[in-house]
Design a protein around this motif. Structure first.
Motif, PDB file in Angstrom:
ATOM      1  N   LEU A   7       0.829  -1.206   0.000  1.00 19.47           N
ATOM      2  CA  LEU A   7       0.000   0.000   0.000  1.00 19.47           C
ATOM      3  C   LEU A   7       0.861   1.253   0.000  1.00 19.47           C
ATOM      4  O   LEU A   7       0.534   2.244  -0.656  1.00 19.47           O
ATOM      5  CB  LEU A   7      -0.942   0.001   1.201  1.00 19.47           C
ATOM      6  CG  LEU A   7      -2.100  -0.991   1.136  1.00 19.47           C
ATOM      7  CD1 LEU A   7      -2.803  -1.076   2.478  1.00 19.47           C
ATOM      8  CD2 LEU A   7      -3.070  -0.615   0.040  1.00 19.47           C
ATOM      9  N   ALA A   8       1.976   1.226   0.708  1.00 22.12           N
ATOM     10  CA  ALA A   8       2.884   2.368   0.719  1.00 22.12           C
ATOM     11  C   ALA A   8       3.460   2.615  -0.675  1.00 22.12           C
ATOM     12  O   ALA A   8       3.585   3.771  -1.102  1.00 22.12           O
ATOM     13  CB  ALA A   8       4.008   2.143   1.733  1.00 22.12           C
ATOM     14  N   THR A  17      -7.958  -4.600  -2.013  1.00 21.77           N
ATOM     15  CA  THR A  17      -6.582  -5.101  -2.036  1.00 21.77           C
ATOM     16  C   THR A  17      -6.646  -6.619  -2.083  1.00 21.77           C
ATOM     17  O   THR A  17      -7.364  -7.228  -1.303  1.00 21.77           O
ATOM     18  CB  THR A  17      -5.815  -4.659  -0.773  1.00 21.77           C
ATOM     19  OG1 THR A  17      -5.845  -3.243  -0.690  1.00 21.77           O
ATOM     20  CG2 THR A  17      -4.380  -5.117  -0.824  1.00 21.77           C
ATOM     21  N   GLU A  18      -5.889  -7.200  -3.009  1.00 27.02           N
ATOM     22  CA  GLU A  18      -5.931  -8.651  -3.173  1.00 27.02           C
ATOM     23  C   GLU A  18      -4.525  -9.172  -3.450  1.00 27.02           C
ATOM     24  O   GLU A  18      -3.767  -8.571  -4.213  1.00 27.02           O
ATOM     25  CB  GLU A  18      -6.852  -9.004  -4.337  1.00 27.02           C
ATOM     26  CG  GLU A  18      -7.010 -10.476  -4.577  1.00 27.02           C
ATOM     27  CD  GLU A  18      -7.968 -10.755  -5.731  1.00 27.02           C
ATOM     28  OE1 GLU A  18      -7.812 -11.817  -6.344  1.00 27.02           O
ATOM     29  OE2 GLU A  18      -8.839  -9.931  -6.008  1.00 27.02           O
ATOM     30  N   GLU A  49       1.869 -11.179  -6.529  1.00 24.27           N
ATOM     31  CA  GLU A  49       1.701  -9.731  -6.599  1.00 24.27           C
ATOM     32  C   GLU A  49       0.507  -9.272  -5.770  1.00 24.27           C
ATOM     33  O   GLU A  49      -0.423 -10.032  -5.520  1.00 24.27           O
ATOM     34  CB  GLU A  49       1.531  -9.265  -8.047  1.00 24.27           C
ATOM     35  CG  GLU A  49       0.217  -9.678  -8.682  1.00 24.27           C
ATOM     36  CD  GLU A  49       0.110  -9.243 -10.131  1.00 24.27           C
ATOM     37  OE1 GLU A  49       1.136  -9.110 -10.809  1.00 24.27           O
ATOM     38  OE2 GLU A  49      -1.032  -9.043 -10.590  1.00 24.27           O
ATOM     39  N   TRP A  50       0.592  -8.028  -5.346  1.00 26.27           N
ATOM     40  CA  TRP A  50      -0.522  -7.364  -4.686  1.00 26.27           C
ATOM     41  C   TRP A  50      -1.243  -6.542  -5.738  1.00 26.27           C
ATOM     42  O   TRP A  50      -0.618  -5.778  -6.474  1.00 26.27           O
ATOM     43  CB  TRP A  50      -0.023  -6.439  -3.574  1.00 26.27           C
ATOM     44  CG  TRP A  50       0.424  -7.169  -2.366  1.00 26.27           C
ATOM     45  CD1 TRP A  50       1.715  -7.449  -2.010  1.00 26.27           C
ATOM     46  CD2 TRP A  50      -0.393  -7.711  -1.339  1.00 26.27           C
ATOM     47  NE1 TRP A  50       1.736  -8.135  -0.828  1.00 26.27           N
ATOM     48  CE2 TRP A  50       0.453  -8.309  -0.395  1.00 26.27           C
ATOM     49  CE3 TRP A  50      -1.770  -7.749  -1.128  1.00 26.27           C
ATOM     50  CZ2 TRP A  50      -0.030  -8.943   0.739  1.00 26.27           C
ATOM     51  CZ3 TRP A  50      -2.253  -8.378   0.003  1.00 26.27           C
ATOM     52  CH2 TRP A  50      -1.386  -8.966   0.924  1.00 26.27           C
ATOM     53  N   GLN A  51      -2.570  -6.714  -5.835  1.00 25.38           N
ATOM     54  CA  GLN A  51      -3.392  -5.927  -6.742  1.00 25.38           C
ATOM     55  C   GLN A  51      -4.197  -4.963  -5.884  1.00 25.38           C
ATOM     56  O   GLN A  51      -5.028  -5.396  -5.086  1.00 25.38           O
ATOM     57  CB  GLN A  51      -4.303  -6.824  -7.567  1.00 25.38           C
ATOM     58  CG  GLN A  51      -3.531  -7.763  -8.468  1.00 25.38           C
ATOM     59  CD  GLN A  51      -4.418  -8.760  -9.175  1.00 25.38           C
ATOM     60  OE1 GLN A  51      -5.566  -8.977  -8.803  1.00 25.38           O
ATOM     61  NE2 GLN A  51      -3.886  -9.382 -10.209  1.00 25.38           N
ATOM     62  N   GLU A  55      -5.608   1.131 -10.645  1.00 18.92           N
ATOM     63  CA  GLU A  55      -5.202  -0.175 -10.116  1.00 18.92           C
ATOM     64  C   GLU A  55      -3.693  -0.273 -10.224  1.00 18.92           C
ATOM     65  O   GLU A  55      -3.124  -0.013 -11.277  1.00 18.92           O
ATOM     66  CB  GLU A  55      -5.840  -1.331 -10.877  1.00 18.92           C
ATOM     67  CG  GLU A  55      -5.426  -2.685 -10.328  1.00 18.92           C
ATOM     68  CD  GLU A  55      -6.057  -3.861 -11.042  1.00 18.92           C
ATOM     69  OE1 GLU A  55      -5.500  -4.957 -10.926  1.00 18.92           O
ATOM     70  OE2 GLU A  55      -7.076  -3.683 -11.714  1.00 18.92           O
ATOM     71  N   VAL A  56      -3.074  -0.651  -9.127  1.00 18.72           N
ATOM     72  CA  VAL A  56      -1.614  -0.776  -9.075  1.00 18.72           C
ATOM     73  C   VAL A  56      -1.280  -2.219  -8.720  1.00 18.72           C
ATOM     74  O   VAL A  56      -1.791  -2.757  -7.737  1.00 18.72           O
ATOM     75  CB  VAL A  56      -1.012   0.182  -8.014  1.00 18.72           C
ATOM     76  CG1 VAL A  56       0.500   0.040  -7.979  1.00 18.72           C
ATOM     77  CG2 VAL A  56      -1.419   1.620  -8.289  1.00 18.72           C
ATOM     78  N   ASP A  57      -0.427  -2.844  -9.532  1.00 15.89           N
ATOM     79  CA  ASP A  57       0.064  -4.192  -9.252  1.00 15.89           C
ATOM     80  C   ASP A  57       1.494  -4.068  -8.744  1.00 15.89           C
ATOM     81  O   ASP A  57       2.353  -3.513  -9.430  1.00 15.89           O
ATOM     82  CB  ASP A  57       0.031  -5.063 -10.508  1.00 15.89           C
ATOM     83  CG  ASP A  57      -1.381  -5.259 -11.042  1.00 15.89           C
ATOM     84  OD1 ASP A  57      -2.341  -5.111 -10.252  1.00 15.89           O
ATOM     85  OD2 ASP A  57      -1.530  -5.560 -12.239  1.00 15.89           O
ATOM     86  N   VAL A  58       1.730  -4.595  -7.534  1.00 14.62           N
ATOM     87  CA  VAL A  58       3.039  -4.492  -6.890  1.00 14.62           C
ATOM     88  C   VAL A  58       3.612  -5.895  -6.712  1.00 14.62           C
ATOM     89  O   VAL A  58       2.944  -6.782  -6.171  1.00 14.62           O
ATOM     90  CB  VAL A  58       2.922  -3.788  -5.516  1.00 14.62           C
ATOM     91  CG1 VAL A  58       4.271  -3.710  -4.840  1.00 14.62           C
ATOM     92  CG2 VAL A  58       2.307  -2.404  -5.668  1.00 14.62           C
TER      93      VAL A  58
END
Length: 84
Positions: A35-36, A49-50, A55-57, A69-72
């Motif tokens: 999230l940061a 958040t999933e 990866e975090w979506q 939408e950010v994929d980390v």
């Protein structure tokens, strides 16, 4: 004799029980860290958040109120994709 059987059954039952183990994510990025990363690139509000695969979506809105939408990457913390 009955006390012996009950004690033996209890000992067997306790020995067979497996201890509860906490989920260990190893070296994966926590949700808070992901999230940061997402907020650093412009995500202001988070709606979902999933964790999917590696990866975090993270879905939400930017400062203008537009969908984002950010994929980390959960291993490196790198931003894999940004959808607006």
């Amino acid at each position: 004799m009955r006390n012996y059987i009950v004690s033996l059954a209890t000992a067997v039952a306790l020995g067979a029980a497996t201890p509860a183990m906490a989920y260990d994510s190893g070296s994966l990025l926590s949700m808070q860290d992901a999230l940061a990363v997402a907020t650093d690139i412009g995500l202001v509000t988070v709606s979902d958040t999933e964790f999917a695969g590696n990866e975090w979506q993270i879905e939400g809105r930017d400062i203008s109120g537009r969908y984002m939408e950010v994929d980390v990457d959960a291993t490196t913390g790198a931003v894999l994709n940004v959808d607006r």
